[in-house]
Design a protein around this motif. Structure first.
Motif, PDB file in Angstrom:
ATOM      1  N   PHE A 264       0.854  -1.177   0.000  1.00  0.00           N
ATOM      2  CA  PHE A 264       0.000   0.000   0.000  1.00  0.00           C
ATOM      3  C   PHE A 264       0.895   1.233   0.000  1.00  0.00           C
ATOM      4  O   PHE A 264       2.081   1.155   0.324  1.00  0.00           O
ATOM      5  N   GLY A 265       0.340   2.371  -0.320  1.00  0.00           N
ATOM      6  CA  GLY A 265       1.143   3.592  -0.385  1.00  0.00           C
ATOM      7  C   GLY A 265       1.669   4.002   0.981  1.00  0.00           C
ATOM      8  O   GLY A 265       1.272   3.457   2.000  1.00  0.00           O
ATOM      9  N   PHE A 266       2.578   4.974   0.994  1.00  0.00           N
ATOM     10  CA  PHE A 266       3.079   5.495   2.275  1.00  0.00           C
ATOM     11  C   PHE A 266       2.263   6.704   2.700  1.00  0.00           C
ATOM     12  O   PHE A 266       1.685   7.405   1.864  1.00  0.00           O
ATOM     13  N   GLY A 267       2.188   6.915   4.014  1.00  0.00           N
ATOM     14  CA  GLY A 267       1.434   8.058   4.543  1.00  0.00           C
ATOM     15  C   GLY A 267       2.025   8.481   5.867  1.00  0.00           C
ATOM     16  O   GLY A 267       3.197   8.231   6.132  1.00  0.00           O
ATOM     17  N   GLY A 268       1.191   9.108   6.698  1.00  0.00           N
ATOM     18  CA  GLY A 268       1.643   9.508   8.024  1.00  0.00           C
ATOM     19  C   GLY A 268       2.186  10.916   8.066  1.00  0.00           C
ATOM     20  O   GLY A 268       2.234  11.621   7.058  1.00  0.00           O
ATOM     21  N   PRO A 269       2.631  11.330   9.257  1.00  0.00           N
ATOM     22  CA  PRO A 269       3.015  12.730   9.442  1.00  0.00           C
ATOM     23  C   PRO A 269       4.375  13.099   8.856  1.00  0.00           C
ATOM     24  O   PRO A 269       4.673  14.286   8.743  1.00  0.00           O
ATOM     25  N   CYS A 270       5.218  12.128   8.480  1.00  0.00           N
ATOM     26  CA  CYS A 270       6.581  12.478   8.037  1.00  0.00           C
ATOM     27  C   CYS A 270       6.848  12.204   6.558  1.00  0.00           C
ATOM     28  O   CYS A 270       7.233  13.113   5.816  1.00  0.00           O
ATOM     29  N   PHE A 271       6.682  10.953   6.125  1.00  0.00           N
ATOM     30  CA  PHE A 271       7.136  10.564   4.780  1.00  0.00           C
ATOM     31  C   PHE A 271       6.627  11.479   3.655  1.00  0.00           C
ATOM     32  O   PHE A 271       7.436  12.019   2.895  1.00  0.00           O
ATOM     33  N   PRO A 272       5.304  11.652   3.525  1.00  0.00           N
ATOM     34  CA  PRO A 272       4.861  12.445   2.358  1.00  0.00           C
ATOM     35  C   PRO A 272       5.376  13.881   2.406  1.00  0.00           C
ATOM     36  O   PRO A 272       5.847  14.414   1.405  1.00  0.00           O
ATOM     37  N   ARG A 273       5.331  14.495   3.576  1.00  0.00           N
ATOM     38  CA  ARG A 273       5.704  15.917   3.626  1.00  0.00           C
ATOM     39  C   ARG A 273       7.215  16.103   3.465  1.00  0.00           C
ATOM     40  O   ARG A 273       7.667  17.111   2.923  1.00  0.00           O
ATOM     41  N   ASP A 274       8.002  15.121   3.901  1.00  0.00           N
ATOM     42  CA  ASP A 274       9.455  15.239   3.752  1.00  0.00           C
ATOM     43  C   ASP A 274       9.847  15.215   2.274  1.00  0.00           C
ATOM     44  O   ASP A 274      10.717  15.952   1.821  1.00  0.00           O
ATOM     45  N   ASN A 275       9.167  14.361   1.534  1.00  0.00           N
ATOM     46  CA  ASN A 275       9.397  14.289   0.091  1.00  0.00           C
ATOM     47  C   ASN A 275       9.087  15.617  -0.589  1.00  0.00           C
ATOM     48  O   ASN A 275       9.860  16.121  -1.405  1.00  0.00           O
ATOM     49  N   VAL A 276       7.927  16.174  -0.232  1.00  0.00           N
ATOM     50  CA  VAL A 276       7.492  17.445  -0.830  1.00  0.00           C
ATOM     51  C   VAL A 276       8.487  18.551  -0.463  1.00  0.00           C
ATOM     52  O   VAL A 276       8.863  19.377  -1.307  1.00  0.00           O
ATOM     53  N   ALA A 277       8.937  18.542   0.792  1.00  0.00           N
ATOM     54  CA  ALA A 277       9.848  19.598   1.253  1.00  0.00           C
ATOM     55  C   ALA A 277      11.193  19.511   0.536  1.00  0.00           C
ATOM     56  O   ALA A 277      11.763  20.530   0.130  1.00  0.00           O
ATOM     57  N   LEU A 278      11.699  18.289   0.345  1.00  0.00           N
ATOM     58  CA  LEU A 278      12.995  18.160  -0.328  1.00  0.00           C
ATOM     59  C   LEU A 278      12.869  18.607  -1.787  1.00  0.00           C
ATOM     60  O   LEU A 278      13.781  19.224  -2.347  1.00  0.00           O
ATOM     61  N   ASN A 279      11.715  18.345  -2.365  1.00  0.00           N
ATOM     62  CA  ASN A 279      11.494  18.800  -3.741  1.00  0.00           C
ATOM     63  C   ASN A 279      11.427  20.333  -3.798  1.00  0.00           C
ATOM     64  O   ASN A 279      11.953  20.954  -4.726  1.00  0.00           O
ATOM     65  N   PHE A 280      10.820  20.937  -2.775  1.00  0.00           N
ATOM     66  CA  PHE A 280      10.796  22.405  -2.704  1.00  0.00           C
ATOM     67  C   PHE A 280      12.233  22.941  -2.696  1.00  0.00           C
ATOM     68  O   PHE A 280      12.570  23.879  -3.415  1.00  0.00           O
ATOM     69  N   MET A 281      13.073  22.281  -1.875  1.00  0.00           N
ATOM     70  CA  MET A 281      14.480  22.700  -1.786  1.00  0.00           C
ATOM     71  C   MET A 281      15.162  22.558  -3.151  1.00  0.00           C
ATOM     72  O   MET A 281      15.898  23.451  -3.580  1.00  0.00           O
ATOM     73  N   GLY A 282      14.885  21.429  -3.819  1.00  0.00           N
ATOM     74  CA  GLY A 282      15.476  21.197  -5.139  1.00  0.00           C
ATOM     75  C   GLY A 282      15.086  22.304  -6.109  1.00  0.00           C
ATOM     76  O   GLY A 282      15.935  22.890  -6.797  1.00  0.00           O
ATOM     77  N   ASN A 283      13.793  22.618  -6.127  1.00  0.00           N
ATOM     78  CA  ASN A 283      13.329  23.667  -7.042  1.00  0.00           C
ATOM     79  C   ASN A 283      13.970  25.007  -6.706  1.00  0.00           C
ATOM     80  O   ASN A 283      14.329  25.782  -7.591  1.00  0.00           O
ATOM     81  N   SER A 284      14.124  25.276  -5.398  1.00  0.00           N
ATOM     82  CA  SER A 284      14.677  26.575  -4.987  1.00  0.00           C
ATOM     83  C   SER A 284      16.149  26.693  -5.360  1.00  0.00           C
ATOM     84  O   SER A 284      16.646  27.784  -5.611  1.00  0.00           O
ATOM     85  N   LEU A 285      16.864  25.544  -5.372  1.00  0.00           N
ATOM     86  CA  LEU A 285      18.307  25.590  -5.627  1.00  0.00           C
ATOM     87  C   LEU A 285      18.635  25.193  -7.066  1.00  0.00           C
ATOM     88  O   LEU A 285      19.797  24.975  -7.395  1.00  0.00           O
ATOM     89  N   VAL A 287      18.061  22.411  -8.481  1.00  0.00           N
ATOM     90  CA  VAL A 287      18.496  20.999  -8.547  1.00  0.00           C
ATOM     91  C   VAL A 287      17.378  20.227  -9.252  1.00  0.00           C
ATOM     92  O   VAL A 287      16.202  20.462  -8.951  1.00  0.00           O
ATOM     93  N   ASP A 288      17.713  19.337 -10.160  1.00  0.00           N
ATOM     94  CA  ASP A 288      16.673  18.564 -10.842  1.00  0.00           C
ATOM     95  C   ASP A 288      16.159  17.489  -9.874  1.00  0.00           C
ATOM     96  O   ASP A 288      16.753  16.430  -9.747  1.00  0.00           O
ATOM     97  N   SER A 289      15.064  17.788  -9.201  1.00  0.00           N
ATOM     98  CA  SER A 289      14.548  16.865  -8.177  1.00  0.00           C
ATOM     99  C   SER A 289      13.225  16.243  -8.625  1.00  0.00           C
ATOM    100  O   SER A 289      12.369  15.934  -7.797  1.00  0.00           O
ATOM    101  N   ARG A 290      13.092  16.047  -9.948  1.00  0.00           N
ATOM    102  CA  ARG A 290      11.830  15.476 -10.461  1.00  0.00           C
ATOM    103  C   ARG A 290      11.499  14.114  -9.868  1.00  0.00           C
ATOM    104  O   ARG A 290      10.340  13.758  -9.711  1.00  0.00           O
ATOM    105  N   LEU A 291      12.558  13.345  -9.540  1.00  0.00           N
ATOM    106  CA  LEU A 291      12.340  12.030  -8.922  1.00  0.00           C
ATOM    107  C   LEU A 291      11.397  12.138  -7.728  1.00  0.00           C
ATOM    108  O   LEU A 291      10.519  11.295  -7.527  1.00  0.00           O
ATOM    109  N   LEU A 292      11.632  13.170  -6.916  1.00  0.00           N
ATOM    110  CA  LEU A 292      10.851  13.335  -5.687  1.00  0.00           C
ATOM    111  C   LEU A 292       9.409  13.718  -6.010  1.00  0.00           C
ATOM    112  O   LEU A 292       8.467  13.208  -5.400  1.00  0.00           O
TER     113      LEU A 292
END
Ligand SMILES: NC(=O)c1ccc[n+]([C@@H]2O[C@H](COP(=O)([O-])OP(=O)(O)OC[C@H]3O[C@@H](n4cnc5c(N)ncnc54)[C@H](O)[C@@H]3O)[C@@H](O)[C@H]2O)c1
Length: 454
Positions: A264-285, A287-292
């Motif tokens: 089943f997919g991942f959820g909860g208070p950490c995993f999904p938002r951490d992915n989104v946040a790292l992608n935000f960082m990638g976009n800001s810097l 960095v090609d973070s399309r994987l995320l």
């Protein structure tokens, strides 16, 4: 080495750290802005629900106390861990709103303290946040200089809700981002005392530690999504079985078996938002973070894909029971729960849905009020269900019998995302659909063959 530590923020992680550190012989002062949390700890009770927390706080009461006053805690300890919320902001990054408030109080406390003190940020943040977002607050409020008058570290924990205390005391490693050697030395000495498993310490710059923390979570989510993709492959290959394939992958030491079960997919208070946040960082810097971004999109879309796949096998408009609404078994947390998304997707597709969860039902009721019924009674959930979907490995579900699921029905369809209820397949009233395995070998072969014969 110090015997006296303070913990700022008595939530799920902070309160567990209080108990864990006290259990290893440290004197711990907890601080929270919420009086109820402070009162609970002072009364020897857990301020939040977490496995074993209540007992442990009660057991080590003589070494634990709590206060609303950060200055009192700083004056009576040598090191302060800050574990306040860092929720996602509208950009997908983590807001420093709560941490700034805590650091302001810590800076004011440092001003009144003569001796050396180390501040440790444990909350999850993005690279640069500790040095550029929070350190200036400490220096401004205290009038002191980091590295000379006080120390600073970033030291996140790798814990899972439901096993926070065990994980905290027995980590794979300690991730220690240090402003300077002296700060890191004091923090490492605390860890060496607290660790039950003599976990190795990885010391590095604050920014590398900030990146490493979020990268660990993000990488694990990629393994989960990869396994979920393999599940779908296996459903389309004659004799396909994701457990067989994942076991083979797991034999490769470069990969390892953990988080590759495919379910089943991942959820909860950490995993999904951490992915989104790292992608935000990638976009800001830049960095090609399309994987995320792709991983997040893939995961969020899973419920709809499951429903599209199942529509071939499930009668239109059927009564469907979804067993497991929390993001994992033994949890009441429904934040970003794939079970909740599944209920919504089924309801949108025209099914009549009843969701069940022993612990999460009261929370799920609000989240699902427009789409599904919710109950904490397994019997009620199964009563009229023609189709039963099992989303978590809750022991109550693993122990289900054919009589329970097919009591009032001639036949019932079981959709098992974790493939743990094979025993039900033997009953003639049950149509058992294990996800991640091919259910129609001939049909799959028919699709596969033309790729190689034409
Ligand atoms: N819960 C997890 O599974 C987990 C895992 C790893 C990392 N984290 C990170 O740890 C941090 C805390 O998470 P949590 O789940 O323990 O949060 P939580 O919401 O359960 O608890 C936070 C506590 O901090 C208190 N608080 C807020 N501002 C304060 C202040 N200025 N001074 C003192 N206390 C204050 C709140 O009253 C609350 O009791 C977050 O950054 C989170 O991302 C959590």
């Amino acid at each position: 080495m110090t015997e006296n530590v303070s913990i700022i923020g008595l939530g799920k992680l902070g309160a567990s750290m209080v108990a864990g550190m006290a259990s290893r012989g440290l004197n711990v002062i907890g601080v929270d802005i919420n009086r109820n949390a402070v009162d609970a700890v002072n009364a020897g009770r857990a301020p939040v629900q977490e496995t074993g927390l209540d007992e442990m706080i009660g057991q080590h009461r003589e070494r634990i106390r709590a206060t609303l006053d950060t200055t009192e805690a700083v004056l009576q300890s040598d090191i302060s861990f800050v574990i306040v919320p860092t929720p996602s902001d509208e950009r997908g990054a983590f807001t420093l709103q709560y941490a700034s408030y805590a650091f302001k109080a810590l800076g004011q406390a440092l001003k009144k303290k003569d001796g050396y003190h180390v501040i440790v940020l444990t909350s999850t943040v993005l690279p640069g946040a500790t040095r550029h977002g929070l350190l200036p607050i400490l220096e401004k409020e205290s009038g002191k200089v980091c590295g000379r008058d006080f120390g600073l570290c970033y030291n996140p924990e790798f814990i899972a809700l439901g096993s926070v205390i065990r994980d905290f005391l027995n980590p794979d490693f300690y991730l220690l981002g240090q402003f300077d050697e002296r700060s890191g030395d004091l923090l490492e000495s605390v860890h060496n005392k607290v660790s039950e498993n003599a976990a190795p310490v990885k010391r590095m710059t604050i920014e590398n530690a900030e990146l490493a923390k979020i990268a660990v979570n993000s990488y694990v989510t990629m393994k989960i999504s990869f396994a979920n993709m393999l599940s779908e492959f296996c459903e389309n290959i004659p004799g396909g079985d994701v457990d067989v394939v994942s076991d083979a992958l797991g034999m490769d030491k470069r990969i390892g078996r953990k988080y590759l079960t495919g379910g089943f997919g991942f959820g909860g208070p950490c995993f999904p938002r951490d992915n989104v946040a790292l992608n935000f960082m990638g976009n800001s810097l830049d960095v090609d973070s399309r994987l995320l971004a792709e991983n997040d999109d893939y995961n969020r879309n899973l419920a709809k894909r499951y429903v599209a796949r199942l529509q071939r096998d499930l009668p239109k408009g059927a009564n469907v029971a979804v067993l497991g609404l929390a993001y994992k078994a033994h949890s009441h947390v429904i934040e970003e729960s794939p079970g909740i998304l599944l209920c919504k997707a089924l309801s949108e597709a025209g099914y009549r849905v009843i969701g069940h969860d022993n612990l999460a039902a009261p929370y799920a009721e609000t989240a699902l009020k427009m789409s599904s019924l919710v109950t904490d009674s397994l019997e009620e959930a199964l009563k009229d269900a023609q189709v039963v979907l099992i989303t978590t490995n809750d022991p109550d579900y693993l122990a289900l019998t054919a009589d329970q699921v097919a009591r009032d029905q001639d036949s019932v369809t079981i959709v098992d995302f974790w493939r743990t209820l094979g025993h039900l397949a033997e009953d003639s009233r049950v149509r058992y659909l294990p996800m991640g395995r091919c259910l129609d070998d001939a049909g799959a072969a028919e699709k596969l063959e033309p790729l190689w014969t034409s």
